[in-house]
Design a protein around this motif. Structure first.
Motif, PDB file in Angstrom:
ATOM      1  N   HIS A  32      43.908  13.228  31.779  1.00  0.00           N
ATOM      2  CA  HIS A  32      44.373  13.187  33.158  1.00  0.00           C
ATOM      3  C   HIS A  32      45.254  11.962  33.410  1.00  0.00           C
ATOM      4  CE1 HIS A  32      40.458  11.236  32.710  1.00  0.00           C
ATOM      5  NE2 HIS A  32      40.789  10.429  33.707  1.00  0.00           N
ATOM      6  N   VAL A  50      48.740  12.549  31.909  1.00  0.00           N
ATOM      7  CA  VAL A  50      49.587  13.418  32.732  1.00  0.00           C
ATOM      8  C   VAL A  50      50.112  12.661  33.946  1.00  0.00           C
ATOM      9  CG1 VAL A  50      49.579  15.463  34.218  1.00  0.00           C
ATOM     10  CG2 VAL A  50      48.520  15.559  31.950  1.00  0.00           C
ATOM     11  N   SER A  65      52.115  15.444  26.279  1.00  0.00           N
ATOM     12  CA  SER A  65      52.537  14.964  27.599  1.00  0.00           C
ATOM     13  C   SER A  65      53.965  14.437  27.552  1.00  0.00           C
ATOM     14  CB  SER A  65      51.577  13.881  28.108  1.00  0.00           C
ATOM     15  OG  SER A  65      51.644  12.715  27.305  1.00  0.00           O
ATOM     16  N   THR A 122      54.381  21.809  35.802  1.00  0.00           N
ATOM     17  CA  THR A 122      53.990  20.397  35.892  1.00  0.00           C
ATOM     18  C   THR A 122      53.165  20.130  37.148  1.00  0.00           C
ATOM     19  OG1 THR A 122      56.157  19.910  36.878  1.00  0.00           O
ATOM     20  CG2 THR A 122      55.897  19.464  34.521  1.00  0.00           C
ATOM     21  N   VAL A 126      49.601  21.183  36.232  1.00  0.00           N
ATOM     22  CA  VAL A 126      48.866  20.260  35.357  1.00  0.00           C
ATOM     23  C   VAL A 126      48.584  18.945  36.080  1.00  0.00           C
ATOM     24  CG1 VAL A 126      50.840  19.106  34.229  1.00  0.00           C
ATOM     25  CG2 VAL A 126      48.705  19.466  32.974  1.00  0.00           C
ATOM     26  N   SER A 185      44.944  17.236  36.848  1.00  0.00           N
ATOM     27  CA  SER A 185      44.737  15.841  36.449  1.00  0.00           C
ATOM     28  C   SER A 185      44.113  15.045  37.576  1.00  0.00           C
ATOM     29  CB  SER A 185      46.071  15.207  36.041  1.00  0.00           C
ATOM     30  OG  SER A 185      46.592  15.857  34.901  1.00  0.00           O
ATOM     31  N   ILE A 225      43.547  20.820  31.995  1.00  0.00           N
ATOM     32  CA  ILE A 225      44.763  20.021  31.769  1.00  0.00           C
ATOM     33  C   ILE A 225      45.376  20.382  30.426  1.00  0.00           C
ATOM     34  CG2 ILE A 225      45.622  17.675  31.326  1.00  0.00           C
ATOM     35  CD1 ILE A 225      43.435  16.685  33.279  1.00  0.00           C
ATOM     36  N   VAL A 269      46.875  23.933  30.204  1.00  0.00           N
ATOM     37  CA  VAL A 269      48.220  24.067  30.789  1.00  0.00           C
ATOM     38  C   VAL A 269      49.262  23.403  29.889  1.00  0.00           C
ATOM     39  CG1 VAL A 269      49.674  23.537  32.778  1.00  0.00           C
ATOM     40  CG2 VAL A 269      47.276  24.173  33.116  1.00  0.00           C
ATOM     41  N   LEU A 270      48.921  22.255  29.316  1.00  0.00           N
ATOM     42  CA  LEU A 270      49.852  21.588  28.396  1.00  0.00           C
ATOM     43  C   LEU A 270      50.208  22.501  27.230  1.00  0.00           C
ATOM     44  CD1 LEU A 270      48.444  17.915  28.191  1.00  0.00           C
ATOM     45  CD2 LEU A 270      50.500  18.689  29.377  1.00  0.00           C
TER      46      LEU A 270
END
Length: 643
Positions: free
Chosen positions: A400, A403, A443, A605, A608, A612, A620, A623-624
């Motif tokens: 988190h 991000v 990230s 973005t 995510v 975060s 998180i 989604v990444l």
């Protein structure tokens, strides 16, 4: 004259004279020796007069004449205090006092002699005799002091030589000779030059600075036979190709010989000469030839412009600031969220570049309400974005935070650059963004995609540029300072895996790439650098241990701890499906990685970032992975998401 106590060792074979507890004699003894020299001078002067068949005047007995001369000379020695100086520290002032004492003595006697002549019409002392006496006594007194001074200088030099490191200088060219001259002229340097090593095998019979010249073959042969008594070799790194430097380093390390690095002549002649000659470091062996780029265009882009550097207190950011400061900008804004490093940066910059207008901003790039007033106030021409979380294991445990800084922070800065029409936005990325195996790399890849997407946004005038490179030597938290600390503590040196390899470059070179990237292309590019050959971390550790004077696995243990979460054996600069395009420089390429539309990456973005803020780690990373399709976790709790 000095007294020598405790003559501990005298060896003609080794040409060593070790004298301990050197003390000076009482002053009356020095005066007594001077009187003896005066008597000798009187006697020799008398013999010279007799040899010329000239007779002394007989107004007074000769012994009274000599006693009068002696008394007069001693009187002036007392007046001028010629016997008070420590002889081994005699200077021109001391010799000048002796000269004046003798001169005053002779002039006084001449005056007395002629006074007696005018009163009695008879001379008492021969003037030629006085001339001989003045010359001989002055010379003998001078020579006595100079001999004592020289004697003690020889003793000190021999004592110093015994404690100095015996070194050879690699090379016999003009630069090698010039460096040797500087070393020889500085008595404070702890080095005793034994000779020069020629670059070739052609035998020569000449000497340089009275030092022998050894051929390359003879020097190597002497090492192999154990005949060469040498503590170290001084190398001039700039005069050697990397292959030559590696050859000599390997050879000397094999024979446990220290390797010293010569600085430039300008530095060697400076005030801190001793600190300039250091043992060669692993950075010197990994450092590739510096790549020179278009500095004219770089200066034009920065001259009298306002520049923002985020992460300006970090290793990369601070070096960017240093290089930009040399380009005469109007103002440099340095932004960082770490208070103490930012304060240290402020002290350094104000001292080093007092003519530059700096502003130091303590702020978090994830807070857009803190950033926007800065963009509104300063009208940035260039933004260098170097702020990021980069430590793989920490970021793996705290996705988190990665991000919020690496993704949201980049997004804030890029959108504000677009909104306020910044001329160029240059993002510092990493090779870990290529086919990422960890959250940190993923990230950064998301940040790359967002920055690229803004380039083709309608109405955009900012050129968004990304630079991507590997590890930098000496940066905060990098492997080399970590190994050095472990070696200083006596080990062990910890390596995650025996086969792990990494690319390396210098901080200065990395930042030069960043600055030059800001002047190239039309925007939207990802610039990658020719990083040379990858370095095996195990070999790097072994070399560092040897350079420190230890044997790997004997003096310093090497242990393997296993790959850390998210870590992979090797890094890449280009993704598998990327195409590369050449640039105007053969060492810089453009990576044509797949890109995304702004609407698509903006939506993902935001998603995510929302997870975060809630610290939902699994979501998180999920989604990444949906954004960066090639993101496959390695040695991580998130591997289950790949199934």
């Amino acid at each position: 004259m000095e007294k020598v106590k405790d003559l501990k060792k005298f060896s003609l074979n080794d040409n060593v004279l070790d004298l301990i507890d050197l003390k000076f004699l009482p002053r009356w003894v020095i005066l007594f020796i001077d009187i003896l020299i005066i008597l000798v001078s009187l006697f020799i002067s008398h013999l010279l007069i007799m040899g010329l068949e000239v007779k002394h005047y007989r107004a007074f007995p000769l012994r009274y004449v000599f006693l009068f001369i002696l008394s007069t000379n001693v009187l002036y020695m007392y007046i001028f205090k010629t016997y008070l100086g420590v002889i081994r520290h005699s200077t021109f002032v001391d010799l000048f006092k002796l000269f004046f004492a003798n001169l005053c003595c002779v002039l006084t006697i001449v005056i007395v002699n002629y006074t007696y002549y005018f009163s009695s019409n008879e001379k008492a002392i021969l003037i030629p005799f006085l001339g001989f006496y003045f010359a001989l006594s002055s010379v003998f007194l001078f020579v006595f002091r100079l001999c004592v001074k020289g004697f003690f200088n020889v003793i000190k030099e021999n004592k110093r030589s015994a404690s100095r490191k015996k070194i050879y200088i690699l090379g016999d060219d003009d630069t090698s000779v010039a460096i040797a001259q500087v070393i020889l002229s500085n008595p404070n340097l702890p080095f005793d030059i034994k000779g020069f090593i020629s670059y070739n095998d052609r035998r020569v019979s000449i000497k340089l600075l009275d030092k022998n010249i050894a051929t390359k073959a003879n020097f190597i042969n002497s090492l192999n036979t154990g005949k060469k008594e040498v503590d170290g070799v001084l190398v001039i790194k700039e005069a050697l190709q990397k292959e030559e430097l590696d050859f000599w380093v390997n050879l000397l390390l094999e024979h446990n010989i220290k390797i010293y690095k010569a600085p430039s002549l300008q530095k060697l002649r400076g005030k801190e000469t001793i600190s300039q000659i250091k043992t060669i470091q692993i950075e010197d062996l990994l450092n590739r030839k510096q790549i020179k780029l278009d500095n004219v265009e770089v200066k034009r882009r920065h001259f009298q412009k306002t520049v923002l550097v985020t992460g300006g207190a970090g290793s990369i950011g601070r070096e960017i600031v240093r290089q930009v400061a040399l380009l005469e900008p109007m103002q440099i804004i340095i932004l960082d969220q770490s208070e103490t490093p930012l304060y240290d940066t402020e002290l350094e910059m104000k001292e080093t570049y007092p003519h530059i207008n700096f502003k130091f901003i303590l702020a978090d790039i994830s807070n857009i309400t803190r950033l926007e007033p800065l963009f509104n106030k300063y009208s940035f021409s260039m933004v260098y974005h170097a702020a990021a979380y980069k430590h793989v294991p920490l970021v793996e445990d705290n996705p988190h935070e990665a991000v919020l800084v690496n993704v949201l922070g980049t997004k804030n800065l890029a959108l504000l650059s677009h909104k306020y029409k910044v001329n160029r936005f240059v993002m510092v990325s990493t090779d870990k963004a290529v086919n990422p195996t960890n959250v940190m790399g993923a990230s950064k890849r998301v940040a790359e995609l967002f920055v690229q997407s803004l380039q083709n946004l309608e109405g955009n005038t900012t050129k968004f540029i990304t630079t991507r490179f590997g590890n930098v030597l000496g940066s905060n938290g990098s492997v080399i300072p970590h190994f050095r600390r472990q070696i200083e503590k006596g080990g062990p040196v910890t390596i995650t895996h025996p086969d792990i390899v990494r690319y390396f470059m210098t901080i200065a070179e990395a930042c030069e790439l960043v600055l030059n990237a800001g002047t190239m292309g039309s925007g939207g590019e990802i610039y990658v650098f020719d990083m040379g050959d990858p370095v095996k971390i195990l070999e790097l550790a072994k070399r560092m241990i040897k350079l420190s004077g230890f044997e790997p696995d004997i003096d310093i243990k090497i242990i393997y701890t296993g790959l850390r979460p998210g870590e992979k054996l090797y890094e890449e600069l280009l993704s598998d499906n990327a195409r590369t395009l050449p640039t105007s420089h053969e060492k810089i390429m453009i990576s044509k990685d797949p890109s995304m539309l702004f609407e698509e990456i903006d939506e993902l973005t935001e998603l995510v970032i929302e997870f975060s803020r809630k610290e939902e780690k699994q979501e998180i990373v999920r989604v990444l992975k949906s954004i960066v399709k090639e993101f496959k976790s390695n040695n991580s709790i998130y591997e289950s998401l790949d199934k």
